[in-house]
Scaffold this active site. Structure first.
Site, mmCIF file in Angstrom:
data_model
loop_
_atom_site.group_PDB
_atom_site.id
_atom_site.type_symbol
_atom_site.label_atom_id
_atom_site.label_comp_id
_atom_site.label_asym_id
_atom_site.label_seq_id
_atom_site.Cartn_x
_atom_site.Cartn_y
_atom_site.Cartn_z
ATOM 1 N N LYS A 70 0.800 -1.238 0.000
ATOM 2 C CA LYS A 70 0.000 0.000 0.000
ATOM 3 C C LYS A 70 0.831 1.286 0.000
ATOM 4 O O LYS A 70 0.415 2.290 -0.571
ATOM 5 C CB LYS A 70 -0.955 0.015 1.197
ATOM 6 N N ASP A 107 -10.130 3.728 1.832
ATOM 7 C CA ASP A 107 -10.393 3.076 3.119
ATOM 8 C C ASP A 107 -11.181 3.984 4.068
ATOM 9 O O ASP A 107 -12.126 3.539 4.722
ATOM 10 C CB ASP A 107 -9.088 2.646 3.792
#
Length: 277
Positions: A70, A107
């Site tokens: 990520k 997210d």
């Protein structure tokens, strides 16, 4: 007759076999009658750049990104959204027709959407939030809570220095609480979030005492295996509104699917069931 290319997307990580994303995106492709495929790919960090340069040439329109890639994928992106920059990680890549890689982080969006949909009376401005954990997920949660107008965030992590790092990055609305005192921060909190893996199947228990939970608190756990963690079970018994972690997984997937396949997918009981298959 021109043959349309079939759009491909997928998720990269290592390991990746446990990912629920292929079931979820596969379900959405099917119910929307779309041609397209979504594939899990176990990619080692050494191969990351090669893969990101090659996949667009193979018909890929984008990717979801999970642990451990990520942070690293941002180095190879041509465009990075403000929220991904703030969080320091990207979970969604869009391969644009001009060859550029666009990196985003959905997210925090998924986290807030899950709360708004499943705790409709939740008011972020009503008082402090308590956040357990200070990893990548916590960064997304903290950024989105601040954005939603939470006045103060009490944050506690087993390794205090990681919580201090978040305070340095996100500023004076954060207050760091020692892990041994984590139970005490619940007495003030109207929003309570577990971003750690504690309480997950196969992981140690979350041992933070929960007797300080307020009845008017909204309590959510990012862990969704089990769906009802001890935190959520005890919060329910205390009279709190509880929101399980599966919704965040579903909602964070919506913007990527829409960008890749051109249809905004619906989060409903069928999508939940698909992710849990």
């Amino acid at each position: 007759m021109s043959m349309e290319k079939i759009p491909l997307a997928g998720v990269i990580g290592s390991p990746i076999a446990h990912s629920k994303s292929p079931q979820l995106h596969g379900h959405w492709l099917k119910v929307n009658g779309l041609r397209g495929h979504y594939i899990p790919m176990d990619i080692s960090p050494n191969d990351l750049e090669t893969v990101l340069r090659t996949l667009p040439k193979m018909g890929f329109v984008g990717l979801n990104v999970t642990v451990p890639h990520k942070e690293k994928v941002m180095e190879f992106a041509d465009l990075v959204t403000d929220r991904a920059t703030l969080i320091g990680a990207a979970n969604t890549l869009i391969f644009r027709k001009d060859g550029r890689i666009h990196a985003d982080n959905t997210d925090g969006y998924g986290f807030i959407q899950n709360l708004r949909e499943n705790a409709p009376k939740w008011n972020p401005k009503a008082g402090p939030a308590a956040v357990l954990g200070a990893g990548g997920a916590a960064r997304a949660v903290v950024a989105s809570l601040l954005d939603a107008g939470v006045p103060e965030i009490l944050i506690s992590n087993r390794t205090r220095v990681r919580a201090e790092a978040l305070k340095n990055d996100f500023g004076k609305r954060l207050t760091v609480v020692d892990w041994v005192q984590a139970g005490n921060m619940l007495e003030e909190a109207v929003t309570v979030v577990n971003t750690t893996s504690l309480g997950m199947i196969g992981k140690p228990r979350l041992r933070v005492p929960l007797d300080g939970l307020r009845k008017d608190a909204v309590v959510t756990d990012l862990v969704y295996a089990p769906l009802k963690t001890r935190l959520l079970a005890e919060a329910e018994e205390a009279g709190c509104v509880t929101v399980d972690g599966l919704g965040m997984l579903l909602y964070q997937a919506v913007p990527g699917f829409e960008r890749w396949f051109g249809v905004r997918p619906v989060v409903d009981s069928a999508a939940r069931a698909a992710a849990l298959r």
